[in-house]
Design a protein around this motif. Structure first.
Motif, PDB file in Angstrom:
ATOM      1  N   ILE A 143       0.834  -1.204   0.000  1.00 21.06           N
ATOM      2  CA  ILE A 143       0.000   0.000   0.000  1.00 21.06           C
ATOM      3  C   ILE A 143       0.875   1.263   0.000  1.00 21.06           C
ATOM      4  O   ILE A 143       0.615   2.219  -0.747  1.00 21.06           O
ATOM      5  N   LYS A 144       1.942   1.268   0.809  1.00 20.88           N
ATOM      6  CA  LYS A 144       2.848   2.422   0.840  1.00 20.88           C
ATOM      7  C   LYS A 144       3.539   2.619  -0.501  1.00 20.88           C
ATOM      8  O   LYS A 144       3.772   3.756  -0.941  1.00 20.88           O
ATOM      9  N   PHE A 145       3.864   1.517  -1.164  1.00 24.15           N
ATOM     10  CA  PHE A 145       4.505   1.589  -2.480  1.00 24.15           C
ATOM     11  C   PHE A 145       3.565   2.275  -3.469  1.00 24.15           C
ATOM     12  O   PHE A 145       3.974   3.152  -4.242  1.00 24.15           O
ATOM     13  N   ILE A 146       2.305   1.884  -3.443  1.00 26.23           N
ATOM     14  CA  ILE A 146       1.318   2.490  -4.347  1.00 26.23           C
ATOM     15  C   ILE A 146       1.119   3.967  -4.016  1.00 26.23           C
ATOM     16  O   ILE A 146       1.010   4.811  -4.916  1.00 26.23           O
ATOM     17  N   GLU A 147       1.084   4.291  -2.740  1.00 30.05           N
ATOM     18  CA  GLU A 147       0.899   5.689  -2.329  1.00 30.05           C
ATOM     19  C   GLU A 147       2.017   6.576  -2.863  1.00 30.05           C
ATOM     20  O   GLU A 147       1.770   7.722  -3.278  1.00 30.05           O
ATOM     21  N   GLU A 148       3.240   6.072  -2.875  1.00 31.05           N
ATOM     22  CA  GLU A 148       4.370   6.855  -3.385  1.00 31.05           C
ATOM     23  C   GLU A 148       4.230   7.093  -4.885  1.00 31.05           C
ATOM     24  O   GLU A 148       4.528   8.194  -5.383  1.00 31.05           O
ATOM     25  N   ILE A 149       3.789   6.071  -5.614  1.00 27.56           N
ATOM     26  CA  ILE A 149       3.561   6.246  -7.060  1.00 27.56           C
ATOM     27  C   ILE A 149       2.444   7.262  -7.290  1.00 27.56           C
ATOM     28  O   ILE A 149       2.522   8.094  -8.203  1.00 27.56           O
ATOM     29  N   GLU A 150       1.432   7.211  -6.450  1.00 28.07           N
ATOM     30  CA  GLU A 150       0.316   8.159  -6.559  1.00 28.07           C
ATOM     31  C   GLU A 150       0.790   9.591  -6.331  1.00 28.07           C
ATOM     32  O   GLU A 150       0.388  10.516  -7.051  1.00 28.07           O
ATOM     33  N   THR A 184      -0.940   7.754 -11.296  1.00 26.98           N
ATOM     34  CA  THR A 184      -2.079   6.880 -11.065  1.00 26.98           C
ATOM     35  C   THR A 184      -3.386   7.549 -11.461  1.00 26.98           C
ATOM     36  O   THR A 184      -3.485   8.777 -11.557  1.00 26.98           O
ATOM     37  N   THR A 185      -4.374   6.704 -11.693  1.00 23.98           N
ATOM     38  CA  THR A 185      -5.753   7.155 -11.880  1.00 23.98           C
ATOM     39  C   THR A 185      -6.640   6.287 -10.989  1.00 23.98           C
ATOM     40  O   THR A 185      -6.265   5.175 -10.614  1.00 23.98           O
ATOM     41  N   VAL A 207      -7.161   1.483  -8.114  1.00 20.18           N
ATOM     42  CA  VAL A 207      -6.071   2.401  -8.442  1.00 20.18           C
ATOM     43  C   VAL A 207      -5.266   1.800  -9.589  1.00 20.18           C
ATOM     44  O   VAL A 207      -4.836   0.642  -9.517  1.00 20.18           O
ATOM     45  N   ASN A 208      -5.052   2.561 -10.654  1.00 17.68           N
ATOM     46  CA  ASN A 208      -4.359   2.073 -11.845  1.00 17.68           C
ATOM     47  C   ASN A 208      -3.104   2.887 -12.128  1.00 17.68           C
ATOM     48  O   ASN A 208      -3.029   4.075 -11.773  1.00 17.68           O
ATOM     49  N   PHE A 209      -2.132   2.241 -12.756  1.00 15.73           N
ATOM     50  CA  PHE A 209      -0.925   2.927 -13.209  1.00 15.73           C
ATOM     51  C   PHE A 209      -1.178   3.493 -14.598  1.00 15.73           C
ATOM     52  O   PHE A 209      -1.641   2.790 -15.501  1.00 15.73           O
ATOM     53  N   LYS A 210      -0.839   4.757 -14.770  1.00 14.07           N
ATOM     54  CA  LYS A 210      -1.081   5.454 -16.032  1.00 14.07           C
ATOM     55  C   LYS A 210       0.159   5.306 -16.922  1.00 14.07           C
ATOM     56  O   LYS A 210       1.133   6.041 -16.795  1.00 14.07           O
ATOM     57  N   THR A 211       0.140   4.331 -17.832  1.00 13.59           N
ATOM     58  CA  THR A 211       1.322   4.040 -18.659  1.00 13.59           C
ATOM     59  C   THR A 211       1.685   5.200 -19.578  1.00 13.59           C
ATOM     60  O   THR A 211       2.849   5.385 -19.907  1.00 13.59           O
ATOM     61  N   SER A 212       0.693   5.985 -19.979  1.00 16.98           N
ATOM     62  CA  SER A 212       0.973   7.094 -20.892  1.00 16.98           C
ATOM     63  C   SER A 212       1.844   8.162 -20.236  1.00 16.98           C
ATOM     64  O   SER A 212       2.487   8.960 -20.925  1.00 16.98           O
ATOM     65  N   ALA A 213       1.890   8.165 -18.893  1.00 14.67           N
ATOM     66  CA  ALA A 213       2.696   9.161 -18.186  1.00 14.67           C
ATOM     67  C   ALA A 213       4.161   8.751 -18.089  1.00 14.67           C
ATOM     68  O   ALA A 213       5.017   9.570 -17.739  1.00 14.67           O
ATOM     69  N   TYR A 214       4.449   7.472 -18.386  1.00 12.71           N
ATOM     70  CA  TYR A 214       5.822   6.977 -18.280  1.00 12.71           C
ATOM     71  C   TYR A 214       6.410   6.850 -19.679  1.00 12.71           C
ATOM     72  O   TYR A 214       6.033   5.975 -20.454  1.00 12.71           O
ATOM     73  N   SER A 215       7.355   7.721 -20.020  1.00 12.53           N
ATOM     74  CA  SER A 215       7.844   7.832 -21.400  1.00 12.53           C
ATOM     75  C   SER A 215       8.633   6.620 -21.866  1.00 12.53           C
ATOM     76  O   SER A 215       8.737   6.384 -23.076  1.00 12.53           O
ATOM     77  N   LYS A 216       9.184   5.839 -20.935  1.00  9.78           N
ATOM     78  CA  LYS A 216      10.010   4.689 -21.327  1.00  9.78           C
ATOM     79  C   LYS A 216       9.227   3.388 -21.344  1.00  9.78           C
ATOM     80  O   LYS A 216       9.826   2.318 -21.459  1.00  9.78           O
TER      81      LYS A 216
END
Length: 507
Positions: free
Chosen positions: A148-155, A160-161, A168-177
């Protein structure tokens, strides 16, 4: 550099640390980022980190799984026992997942008990296959707060969206690599997202979080657990080729965001699929074309299976069938026959043959050189087995050649010692690959059940102890002491560390 120095390679002989890339070795490994072989780079000279994606424990492991773990075990043994690299290994157990929940509902069995049962069976299968167990084992459900703490840091970093159901989802379009491992075209993933935290559905297991009740997504589990052990850098991250995308791609993306680094994993290792002869699909439970490890071992030995895995490059697919197992069995029989022939020749029981010491020394040296080069060339075990087979065939031919018995034999008298050296070398190389080891069943099925039982007791006691600390209840503290004393009487020592407790067997 002499062959002796090359075989005794260790990290003190590595080239100097570079400013950006760590320590380069003279081993080449395939890079999925560069799509070619590159020098193996390690972070430091003290130890190297290795994380393997473990199983989702909802059913028995099959030989497709077995081939992955055997091949990875072979590479680990080469790094440790041939190149003298101090490898620290870690593996996760995914004990909460859609598949586990579905299977538990089908069987009408508690999901936690189901996962425990198949985890015990998994470790027992690995022991039967003579696979070295990881130095560190981590279960997902033991580390939910850390996930949960790991996800909070990404947020916090804006990656995240939140979906309409609260996931809670990871927004791949925000990560250029994104796509560095799998050549994903960014336009194709502009709207793609993957779950970090899944909102709980009705009648599913859940944990509390700031986003509501739910459970971790699959990809975030490995990122968190590996980071807990190894931090912001991994020398090796391994699994089957089917994990390269999306699992490892997603792991790399979210971990680079969390650690604010360009590359989280330096070297990805992926093994090829195992499929049945005549089929192109990998062995898969969903395709119902599996052979469980336990059923397989009723017909074949673990040593034959390991030799079968050695006969192809670890990145290549394996076509499993009677022909492959016959080839593996033939090589093992050849080793046995070769050693018997050499023993008979040295003892004088076989008097017809002839050994040309100079030629034998030359071929032996060439074989050692070729094997050394093969291991440095992305761990090419098939080439090594070929070299060993050729060396045995050449020696067997000469010591069994009756046409040579009346020839003048010029020798310094060292041919017997040299033959012993060849036998020792062949034994040594096979032992490095895990052939010829005495298999240690360090954790039987019953022992695994007992360990889980003790873990459950410790967890209950820990919950009581935390409640006692909150309420300052002498009665509850007394219960904890009584449990500790009872466990000690049964040779289990409990130690308390702050809010957590650990246990060990009393010797």
């Amino acid at each position: 550099m002499s062959l002796l120095r090359r075989v005794n390679f260790n990290l003190s002989r590595l080239s100097k640390r570079t400013n950006c890339h760590g320590i380069k070795t003279d081993i080449n490994i395939y890079s999925y980022r560069d799509k070619r072989k590159v020098p193996l780079v390690l972070a430091n000279p003290i130890y190297s980190s290795w994380y393997t994606c473990g199983p989702t424990v909802y059913d028995s492991a099959h030989i497709g799984h077995g081939s992955t773990y055997v091949r990875l075990d072979i590479i680990q043994r080469i790094l440790r026992n041939y190149f003298n690299i101090n490898l620290v290994t870690c593996m996760n157990i995914t004990n909460i997942d859609d598949k586990i929940i579905k299977r538990s509902n089908e069987l009408g069995k508690d999901w936690n008990l189901l996962a425990e049962e198949y985890e015990i069976e998994f470790w027992d299968d690995l022991n039967k296959l003579n696979i070295m167990q990881p130095d560190i084992k981590l279960r997902v459900t033991d580390k939910i707060p850390e996930i949960i703490k790991f996800i909070e840091e990404i947020e916090k970093k804006g990656y995240t969206t939140i979906s309409t159901n609260g996931s809670v989802n990871f927004k791949t379009s925000a990560y250029s690599k994104y796509g560095k491992l799998h050549n994903v075209v960014l336009e194709d993933v502009s709207t793609a997202e993957f779950a970090l935290w899944k909102a709980a559905k009705e009648n599913e297991p859940w944990w509390d979080s700031k986003w509501g009740r739910g459970r971790p997504g699959w990809h975030i589990e490995c990122s968190t657990l590996a980071s807990l052990v190894f931090g912001s850098h991994l020398d090796f991250h391994a699994g089957g080729i089917d994990l390269k995308f999306p699992h490892h791609e997603n792991e790399e993306a979210q971990s680079c965001v969390f650690h604010n680094c360009n590359d989280w994993v330096q070297n990805w290792i992926h093994t090829g699929h195992l499929h049945l002869k005549g089929q192109s699909e990998k062995m898969s439970k969903s395709l119902k074309n599996t052979i469980s490890i336990r059923d397989f071992l009723k017909d074949y030995t673990a040593e034959k299976f390991r030799m079968a895995c050695l006969l192809s490059h670890y990145r290549s697919s394996i076509e499993f069938g009677p022909e492959l197992m016959f080839a593996a069995d033939s090589i093992l029989k050849r080793v046995k026959s070769f050693k018997e022939d050499v023993k008979a020749f040295i003892s004088g029981a076989k008097i017809d043959g002839y050994v040309n010491e100079e030629e034998l020394r030359k071929h032996f040296q060439e074989s050692r050189n070729n094997i050394d080069e093969a291991l440095r060339d992305d761990f090419h075990t098939a080439a090594c087995i070929g070299q060993l087979s050729d060396l045995m065939r050449l020696i067997s031919k000469t010591i069994n050649n009756v046409d040579k018995k009346n020839e003048q034999r010029s020798s310094n008298g060292n041919e017997k010692a040299l033959l012993y050296a060849v036998v020792n070398y062949i034994d040594h190389m096979l032992q490095i690959f895990g052939i010829g080891d005495e298999i240690q069943f360090s954790e039987s099925y019953d022992e695994g059940r007992m360990e889980n039982l003790v873990n459950s007791i410790i967890k209950v006691r820990n919950d009581i102890r935390l409640r006692a600390k909150e309420t300052k209840s002498k009665e509850l503290f007394q219960v904890c002491d009584e449990i500790r004393q009872s466990m000690r009487e049964n040779l289990i020592e409990i130690k308390d560390h702050g809010n957590l407790s650990s246990w060990s067997k009393v010797k």
